[in-house]
Scaffold this motif. Structure first.
Motif, PDB file in Angstrom:
ATOM      1  N   ALA A  34      33.126 117.943  92.159  1.00 48.08           N
ATOM      2  CA  ALA A  34      34.438 117.794  92.787  1.00 48.08           C
ATOM      3  C   ALA A  34      35.048 116.461  92.386  1.00 48.08           C
ATOM      4  O   ALA A  34      34.341 115.549  91.962  1.00 48.08           O
ATOM      5  N   ILE A  35      36.355 116.352  92.541  1.00 51.03           N
ATOM      6  CA  ILE A  35      37.058 115.116  92.202  1.00 51.03           C
ATOM      7  C   ILE A  35      37.535 114.447  93.483  1.00 51.03           C
ATOM      8  O   ILE A  35      38.175 115.088  94.324  1.00 51.03           O
ATOM      9  N   GLN A  36      37.231 113.196  93.602  1.00 53.84           N
ATOM     10  CA  GLN A  36      37.619 112.411  94.768  1.00 53.84           C
ATOM     11  C   GLN A  36      39.126 112.501  94.964  1.00 53.84           C
ATOM     12  O   GLN A  36      39.904 112.317  94.026  1.00 53.84           O
ATOM     13  N   GLY A  37      39.552 112.838  96.191  1.00 56.31           N
ATOM     14  CA  GLY A  37      40.968 112.891  96.513  1.00 56.31           C
ATOM     15  C   GLY A  37      41.646 114.212  96.235  1.00 56.31           C
ATOM     16  O   GLY A  37      42.820 114.377  96.531  1.00 56.31           O
ATOM     17  N   SER A  38      40.918 115.187  95.644  1.00 54.23           N
ATOM     18  CA  SER A  38      41.500 116.498  95.354  1.00 54.23           C
ATOM     19  C   SER A  38      41.000 117.520  96.373  1.00 54.23           C
ATOM     20  O   SER A  38      39.846 117.483  96.781  1.00 54.23           O
ATOM     21  N   THR A  39      41.844 118.449  96.741  1.00 59.25           N
ATOM     22  CA  THR A  39      41.446 119.521  97.640  1.00 59.25           C
ATOM     23  C   THR A  39      40.360 120.358  96.971  1.00 59.25           C
ATOM     24  O   THR A  39      40.451 120.673  95.786  1.00 59.25           O
ATOM     25  N   LEU A  40      39.334 120.708  97.730  1.00 59.82           N
ATOM     26  CA  LEU A  40      38.241 121.534  97.226  1.00 59.82           C
ATOM     27  C   LEU A  40      38.417 122.953  97.734  1.00 59.82           C
ATOM     28  O   LEU A  40      38.611 123.168  98.936  1.00 59.82           O
ATOM     29  N   LEU A  41      38.354 123.917  96.845  1.00 58.45           N
ATOM     30  CA  LEU A  41      38.381 125.336  97.207  1.00 58.45           C
ATOM     31  C   LEU A  41      37.486 126.052  96.213  1.00 58.45           C
ATOM     32  O   LEU A  41      37.761 126.067  95.013  1.00 58.45           O
TER      33      LEU A  41
ATOM     34  N   GLU B 191      33.281 112.969  91.415  1.00 62.15           N
ATOM     35  CA  GLU B 191      33.768 112.150  90.312  1.00 62.15           C
ATOM     36  C   GLU B 191      34.979 111.360  90.760  1.00 62.15           C
ATOM     37  O   GLU B 191      35.730 111.817  91.630  1.00 62.15           O
ATOM     38  N   PRO B 192      35.229 110.194  90.169  1.00 67.64           N
ATOM     39  CA  PRO B 192      36.391 109.408  90.574  1.00 67.64           C
ATOM     40  C   PRO B 192      37.699 110.034  90.098  1.00 67.64           C
ATOM     41  O   PRO B 192      37.723 110.739  89.092  1.00 67.64           O
ATOM     42  N   GLU B 193      38.752 109.751  90.850  1.00 72.62           N
ATOM     43  CA  GLU B 193      40.071 110.226  90.425  1.00 72.62           C
ATOM     44  C   GLU B 193      40.718 109.147  89.564  1.00 72.62           C
ATOM     45  O   GLU B 193      40.482 107.955  89.751  1.00 72.62           O
ATOM     46  N   ALA B 194      41.528 109.563  88.627  1.00 73.46           N
ATOM     47  CA  ALA B 194      42.229 108.622  87.756  1.00 73.46           C
ATOM     48  C   ALA B 194      43.669 108.451  88.204  1.00 73.46           C
ATOM     49  O   ALA B 194      44.294 107.425  87.941  1.00 73.46           O
ATOM     50  N   THR B 195      44.222 109.460  88.875  1.00 70.84           N
ATOM     51  CA  THR B 195      45.607 109.438  89.309  1.00 70.84           C
ATOM     52  C   THR B 195      45.644 109.410  90.815  1.00 70.84           C
ATOM     53  O   THR B 195      45.170 110.347  91.454  1.00 70.84           O
ATOM     54  N   TYR B 196      46.193 108.374  91.395  1.00 70.32           N
ATOM     55  CA  TYR B 196      46.316 108.298  92.851  1.00 70.32           C
ATOM     56  C   TYR B 196      47.489 107.443  93.239  1.00 70.32           C
ATOM     57  O   TYR B 196      48.089 106.794  92.459  1.00 70.32           O
TER      58      TYR B 196
END
Length: 112
Positions: free
Chosen positions: A9-16, A107-112
């Motif tokens: 999963a990516i940090q800060g992204s919705t998980l589905l 995983e870290p997010e690059a866009t925030y």
């Protein structure tokens, strides 16, 4: 015995995530009458919950289908790293089993 499935999963992204659970003979598990729960923890022996995966059974649509989800805010609070998770199903007569478990990589997010 629980199947292993690692989630990325990516940090800060919705998980589905939809998962189809099968029996040893390859047939789909019929979850009718069951409840499920699932959590992400630092390790299996940890008492604290990092993320509630809010599993939902969709037995009226497709046998064996469980949807896991994590909100954007819940995922934003996750640290980057490798954690563990499992899904537990409970049915009649105190029958409990874990159809799936594995690592939960954030995983870290690059866009925030």
């Amino acid at each position: 015995m629980a199947d292993r499935y690692n989630i990325s999963a990516i940090q800060g992204s919705t998980l589905l995530l939809n998962i189809n659970c099968k029996n040893a003979d390859g047939s789909y598990i019929i979850f009718s009458g069951y409840t499920v729960r699932g959590f992400v923890r630092y390790q299996y022996s940890s008492s604290g919950v990092l993320l509630d995966l809010q599993p939902k059974i969709h037995s009226s649509m497709i046998s064996g289908l469980i949807t896991l989800s994590g909100t954007q805010s819940g995922m934003a609070n996750m640290k980057v790293g490798r954690f563990v998770y499992d899904i537990e199903a409970s049915g009649a007569n105190d029958y409990v089993f874990k159809p799936i478990r594995g690592y939960f990589d954030v995983e870290p997010e690059a866009t925030y």
